[in-house]
Write a protein that holds these residues in place. Structure first.
Motif, PDB file in Angstrom:
ATOM      1  N   LEU A 126       1.068  -1.162  -0.074  1.00  0.00           N
ATOM      2  CA  LEU A 126      -0.068  -0.128   0.016  1.00  0.00           C
ATOM      3  C   LEU A 126       0.820   0.891  -0.198  1.00  0.00           C
ATOM      4  O   LEU A 126       1.702   1.656   0.840  1.00  0.00           O
ATOM      5  CB  LEU A 126      -0.611  -0.091   1.126  1.00  0.00           C
ATOM      6  CG  LEU A 126      -1.952   0.933   0.902  1.00  0.00           C
ATOM      7  CD1 LEU A 126      -3.022   0.431   0.498  1.00  0.00           C
ATOM      8  CD2 LEU A 126      -2.787   1.084   2.569  1.00  0.00           C
ATOM      9  N   LEU A 127       0.777   2.094  -1.305  1.00  0.00           N
ATOM     10  CA  LEU A 127       1.435   3.078  -0.923  1.00  0.00           C
ATOM     11  C   LEU A 127       0.250   4.228  -0.385  1.00  0.00           C
ATOM     12  O   LEU A 127      -1.015   4.172  -0.616  1.00  0.00           O
ATOM     13  CB  LEU A 127       1.860   3.429  -2.652  1.00  0.00           C
ATOM     14  CG  LEU A 127       2.454   4.881  -2.591  1.00  0.00           C
ATOM     15  CD1 LEU A 127       3.861   4.780  -2.467  1.00  0.00           C
ATOM     16  CD2 LEU A 127       2.536   4.685  -4.320  1.00  0.00           C
ATOM     17  N   ASN A 133       5.142  13.241   4.054  1.00  0.00           N
ATOM     18  CA  ASN A 133       5.567  12.119   3.530  1.00  0.00           C
ATOM     19  C   ASN A 133       4.664  10.910   2.716  1.00  0.00           C
ATOM     20  O   ASN A 133       3.697  10.889   2.713  1.00  0.00           O
ATOM     21  CB  ASN A 133       6.431  10.812   4.637  1.00  0.00           C
ATOM     22  CG  ASN A 133       7.334  11.782   5.530  1.00  0.00           C
ATOM     23  OD1 ASN A 133       7.815  12.756   4.431  1.00  0.00           O
ATOM     24  ND2 ASN A 133       7.457  11.700   6.753  1.00  0.00           N
ATOM     25  N   LEU A 134       5.392  10.514   1.469  1.00  0.00           N
ATOM     26  CA  LEU A 134       4.651   9.477   1.008  1.00  0.00           C
ATOM     27  C   LEU A 134       5.895   7.592   1.501  1.00  0.00           C
ATOM     28  O   LEU A 134       6.500   8.016   0.900  1.00  0.00           O
ATOM     29  CB  LEU A 134       5.010   9.535  -0.691  1.00  0.00           C
ATOM     30  CG  LEU A 134       4.388   8.921  -2.094  1.00  0.00           C
ATOM     31  CD1 LEU A 134       2.721   8.492  -1.275  1.00  0.00           C
ATOM     32  CD2 LEU A 134       4.845   9.000  -3.001  1.00  0.00           C
ATOM     33  N   TRP A 135       4.920   7.279   1.736  1.00  0.00           N
ATOM     34  CA  TRP A 135       4.878   5.884   2.112  1.00  0.00           C
ATOM     35  C   TRP A 135       4.774   4.799   0.912  1.00  0.00           C
ATOM     36  O   TRP A 135       3.740   4.741   1.254  1.00  0.00           O
ATOM     37  CB  TRP A 135       4.451   5.551   3.822  1.00  0.00           C
ATOM     38  CG  TRP A 135       4.698   6.766   4.972  1.00  0.00           C
ATOM     39  CD1 TRP A 135       4.583   7.863   5.087  1.00  0.00           C
ATOM     40  CD2 TRP A 135       6.622   6.317   5.622  1.00  0.00           C
ATOM     41  NE1 TRP A 135       5.334   8.347   6.322  1.00  0.00           N
ATOM     42  CE2 TRP A 135       6.669   7.489   6.285  1.00  0.00           C
ATOM     43  CE3 TRP A 135       7.684   5.593   5.618  1.00  0.00           C
ATOM     44  CZ2 TRP A 135       7.406   7.887   7.059  1.00  0.00           C
ATOM     45  CZ3 TRP A 135       8.602   5.742   6.220  1.00  0.00           C
ATOM     46  CH2 TRP A 135       8.708   6.898   7.417  1.00  0.00           C
ATOM     47  N   PHE A 136       5.304   3.382   0.965  1.00  0.00           N
ATOM     48  CA  PHE A 136       5.381   2.526   0.847  1.00  0.00           C
ATOM     49  C   PHE A 136       5.032   0.933   1.852  1.00  0.00           C
ATOM     50  O   PHE A 136       6.224   0.927   3.157  1.00  0.00           O
ATOM     51  CB  PHE A 136       6.186   2.039  -0.310  1.00  0.00           C
ATOM     52  CG  PHE A 136       5.572   0.704  -0.671  1.00  0.00           C
ATOM     53  CD1 PHE A 136       3.987   0.096  -1.725  1.00  0.00           C
ATOM     54  CD2 PHE A 136       6.311  -0.437  -0.541  1.00  0.00           C
ATOM     55  CE1 PHE A 136       3.972  -0.779  -2.578  1.00  0.00           C
ATOM     56  CE2 PHE A 136       5.908  -2.497  -1.202  1.00  0.00           C
ATOM     57  CZ  PHE A 136       5.093  -1.952  -1.378  1.00  0.00           C
ATOM     58  N   VAL A 137       4.375   1.020   2.309  1.00  0.00           N
ATOM     59  CA  VAL A 137       3.948  -0.021   3.530  1.00  0.00           C
ATOM     60  C   VAL A 137       3.541  -1.775   2.810  1.00  0.00           C
ATOM     61  O   VAL A 137       2.798  -2.050   2.256  1.00  0.00           O
ATOM     62  CB  VAL A 137       3.546   0.006   4.430  1.00  0.00           C
ATOM     63  CG1 VAL A 137       1.914   0.001   4.216  1.00  0.00           C
ATOM     64  CG2 VAL A 137       3.596  -1.009   5.747  1.00  0.00           C
ATOM     65  N   GLU A 138       4.232  -2.965   3.308  1.00  0.00           N
ATOM     66  CA  GLU A 138       3.948  -3.866   3.103  1.00  0.00           C
ATOM     67  C   GLU A 138       2.958  -4.649   3.955  1.00  0.00           C
ATOM     68  O   GLU A 138       3.058  -3.766   4.926  1.00  0.00           O
ATOM     69  CB  GLU A 138       5.224  -5.235   3.063  1.00  0.00           C
ATOM     70  CG  GLU A 138       5.917  -4.449   1.827  1.00  0.00           C
ATOM     71  CD  GLU A 138       7.239  -5.672   2.484  1.00  0.00           C
ATOM     72  OE1 GLU A 138       7.585  -6.492   3.291  1.00  0.00           O
ATOM     73  OE2 GLU A 138       8.539  -5.237   1.753  1.00  0.00           O
ATOM     74  N   ARG A 147       8.442  -0.924   6.289  1.00  0.00           N
ATOM     75  CA  ARG A 147       7.463   0.575   5.299  1.00  0.00           C
ATOM     76  C   ARG A 147       8.959   1.232   5.081  1.00  0.00           C
ATOM     77  O   ARG A 147       9.930   1.603   5.695  1.00  0.00           O
ATOM     78  CB  ARG A 147       7.382   1.364   7.425  1.00  0.00           C
ATOM     79  CG  ARG A 147       6.256   2.448   6.085  1.00  0.00           C
ATOM     80  CD  ARG A 147       5.705   3.115   7.043  1.00  0.00           C
ATOM     81  NE  ARG A 147       6.733   3.937   8.426  1.00  0.00           N
ATOM     82  CZ  ARG A 147       5.577   5.108   8.771  1.00  0.00           C
ATOM     83  NH1 ARG A 147       4.795   5.146   8.811  1.00  0.00           N
ATOM     84  NH2 ARG A 147       6.697   5.235  10.169  1.00  0.00           N
ATOM     85  N   THR A 148       8.888   1.744   3.868  1.00  0.00           N
ATOM     86  CA  THR A 148       9.613   2.093   2.457  1.00  0.00           C
ATOM     87  C   THR A 148       9.388   4.057   2.721  1.00  0.00           C
ATOM     88  O   THR A 148       8.160   3.932   2.381  1.00  0.00           O
ATOM     89  CB  THR A 148      10.492   1.341   1.997  1.00  0.00           C
ATOM     90  OG1 THR A 148       9.880   0.475   2.015  1.00  0.00           O
ATOM     91  CG2 THR A 148      10.996   2.394   1.103  1.00  0.00           C
ATOM     92  N   LYS A 190      14.146  -0.631  -6.118  1.00  0.00           N
ATOM     93  CA  LYS A 190      14.393   0.943  -5.583  1.00  0.00           C
ATOM     94  C   LYS A 190      12.343   2.338  -6.207  1.00  0.00           C
ATOM     95  O   LYS A 190      12.608   1.754  -7.624  1.00  0.00           O
ATOM     96  CB  LYS A 190      15.131   0.820  -6.285  1.00  0.00           C
ATOM     97  CG  LYS A 190      16.829   0.366  -5.802  1.00  0.00           C
ATOM     98  CD  LYS A 190      17.841   1.429  -5.928  1.00  0.00           C
ATOM     99  CE  LYS A 190      18.906   0.244  -5.959  1.00  0.00           C
ATOM    100  NZ  LYS A 190      20.417   0.805  -6.410  1.00  0.00           N
ATOM    101  N   TRP A 191      12.951   3.484  -5.327  1.00  0.00           N
ATOM    102  CA  TRP A 191      12.160   4.140  -5.714  1.00  0.00           C
ATOM    103  C   TRP A 191      12.428   4.673  -7.055  1.00  0.00           C
ATOM    104  O   TRP A 191      13.687   5.781  -6.285  1.00  0.00           O
ATOM    105  CB  TRP A 191      10.936   4.566  -4.941  1.00  0.00           C
ATOM    106  CG  TRP A 191       9.227   3.116  -4.495  1.00  0.00           C
ATOM    107  CD1 TRP A 191      10.294   2.529  -2.932  1.00  0.00           C
ATOM    108  CD2 TRP A 191       8.633   3.491  -4.761  1.00  0.00           C
ATOM    109  NE1 TRP A 191       9.185   2.078  -2.878  1.00  0.00           N
ATOM    110  CE2 TRP A 191       7.827   2.077  -3.322  1.00  0.00           C
ATOM    111  CE3 TRP A 191       7.911   3.833  -5.803  1.00  0.00           C
ATOM    112  CZ2 TRP A 191       6.591   2.033  -4.416  1.00  0.00           C
ATOM    113  CZ3 TRP A 191       6.411   3.857  -5.709  1.00  0.00           C
ATOM    114  CH2 TRP A 191       5.705   2.169  -4.664  1.00  0.00           C
TER     115      TRP A 191
END
Length: 351
Positions: A126-127, A133-138, A147-148, A190-191
């Motif tokens: 989920l983005l 911030n903008l996060w990506f979490v599994e 979380r990235t 990588k983002w």
């Protein structure tokens, strides 16, 4: 038997509605909508409400067809906005366990967020945007995993309505936002963040060809004639003829009653009967791509106008060199209400 379809409207008033094409009914909802008018052949049904959710602003569906709802619970607690920085926003998963069309169970996926405004299911996780911030979490068994941080300045500064939002994956595998000059992609773990054309204020949509649509407060529908970034590969070119184009000159609205509107004291905003004349708070555009409405609704563009308590329907026309739009009706709306709590802010195609 009633077939329930695919089209959701979000209300600032903490609940949202389901809009379905009526194919005959063997069940009637216990909720009545006597103060709503909707286009012929459609019906309105409640899909979820408090206490399951509070102050929803956007949603997305997972691969199980469940609704993931962003709750911006801290927005404007008073006229001064005092307390908006409280970490009381959350992302909630809504489920319909008995398959009657109305959510009956909610579980909080993420909480303690400050004014969250966007989500997207991408790359198996989920983005989500929680300023700045903008996060990506599994996702692990409906719980957040690793979380990235994707972007530490995704929505840095400014008022809520003037910050990036949307997070929509297009057919080019790039993720686009409204009110933003950047797009995002994950490649080889990588983002990547790179420039794109600025588009719109609140909400973003795409058609079957990947062209983008958006709007501004007083422009109900704008868009691109071509796929994103195809005209800016040359850094010395600033395109003016195919990006951010006004798709319809007609901004007229047809509310059912006088409403309290922004800039209402200015000349030309209201009729002599105090009815809103043109859009002043256009947001949340959607190009219908579900395939379950009648054929004439395919790739129609719907637009929210919360100050008029209505949702507009536009018919898109695809010409060889440009796209245009015309209002589907010249004296009424796809949906309109005398309920001042009906404040649609976003739309989504259902599964």
């Amino acid at each position: 038997m009633k077939i329930k379809f695919v089209f959701f409207l979000f209300l600032i008033s903490t609940s949202f509605l389901f809009i379905g094409c009526d194919k005959g009914s063997d069940k009637q909802s216990s909720i009545t909508f006597d103060n709503y008018k909707i286009a012929d052949g459609f019906e309105i049904q409640l899909a979820a409400s408090e206490p399951l959710i509070e102050a929803p602003v956007v949603m997305d569906f997972d691969n199980q067809g469940r609704m993931w709802v962003v709750e911006m619970r801290g927005y404007m607690p008073n006229l001064a906005g005092t307390g908006e920085s409280a970490p009381n926003g959350r992302i909630t998963i809504l489920e319909d366990s008995n398959k009657d069309g109305e959510a009956d169970h909610a579980k909080v996926f993420l909480d303690s967020l400050v004014l969250p405004r966007a989500i997207a299911h991408v790359y198996g996780g989920l983005l989500y945007a929680s300023p700045p911030n903008l996060w990506f979490v599994e996702i692990k068994d409906d719980k957040p995993g690793k979380r990235t941080l994707v972007d530490s300045v995704y929505s840095d500064g400014g008022d809520v309505q003037a910050q990036p939002n949307g997070l929509m994956m297009d057919i080019d595998n790039w993720i686009y936002s409204a009110n933003s000059n950047f797009r995002y992609q994950r490649k080889d773990g990588k983002w990547i963040k790179e420039p794109t054309s600025f588009r719109g204020q609140w909400g973003i949509a795409k058609d079957n060809y990947g062209r983008l649509y958006y709007n501004y407060n007083e422009i109900q529908l704008a868009g691109d004639y071509v796929l994103p970034n195809t005209l800016i590969n040359n850094p010395y070119l600033k395109p003016k003829e195919a990006i951010n184009k006004l798709l319809t000159d007609n901004q007229r609205v047809y509310p059912l009653h006088p409403t309290t509107v922004n800039r209402g004291s200015e000349e030309g905003i209201l009729t002599k009967d105090s009815l809103l004349v043109n859009v002043t708070a256009a947001c949340g555009p959607l190009v219908y791509r579900g395939g379950r409405f009648p054929e004439e609704y395919s790739q129609n563009a719907f637009v929210c106008e919360p100050e008029g308590n209505l949702v507009k329907r536009n018919i898109l026309h695809f010409e060889s060199l440009k796209t245009t739009a015309t209002q589907a009706y010249d004296d009424h709306e796809f949906i309109a209400s005398t309920d001042e709590g009906f404040r649609p802010v976003n739309l989504a195609n259902g599964p």
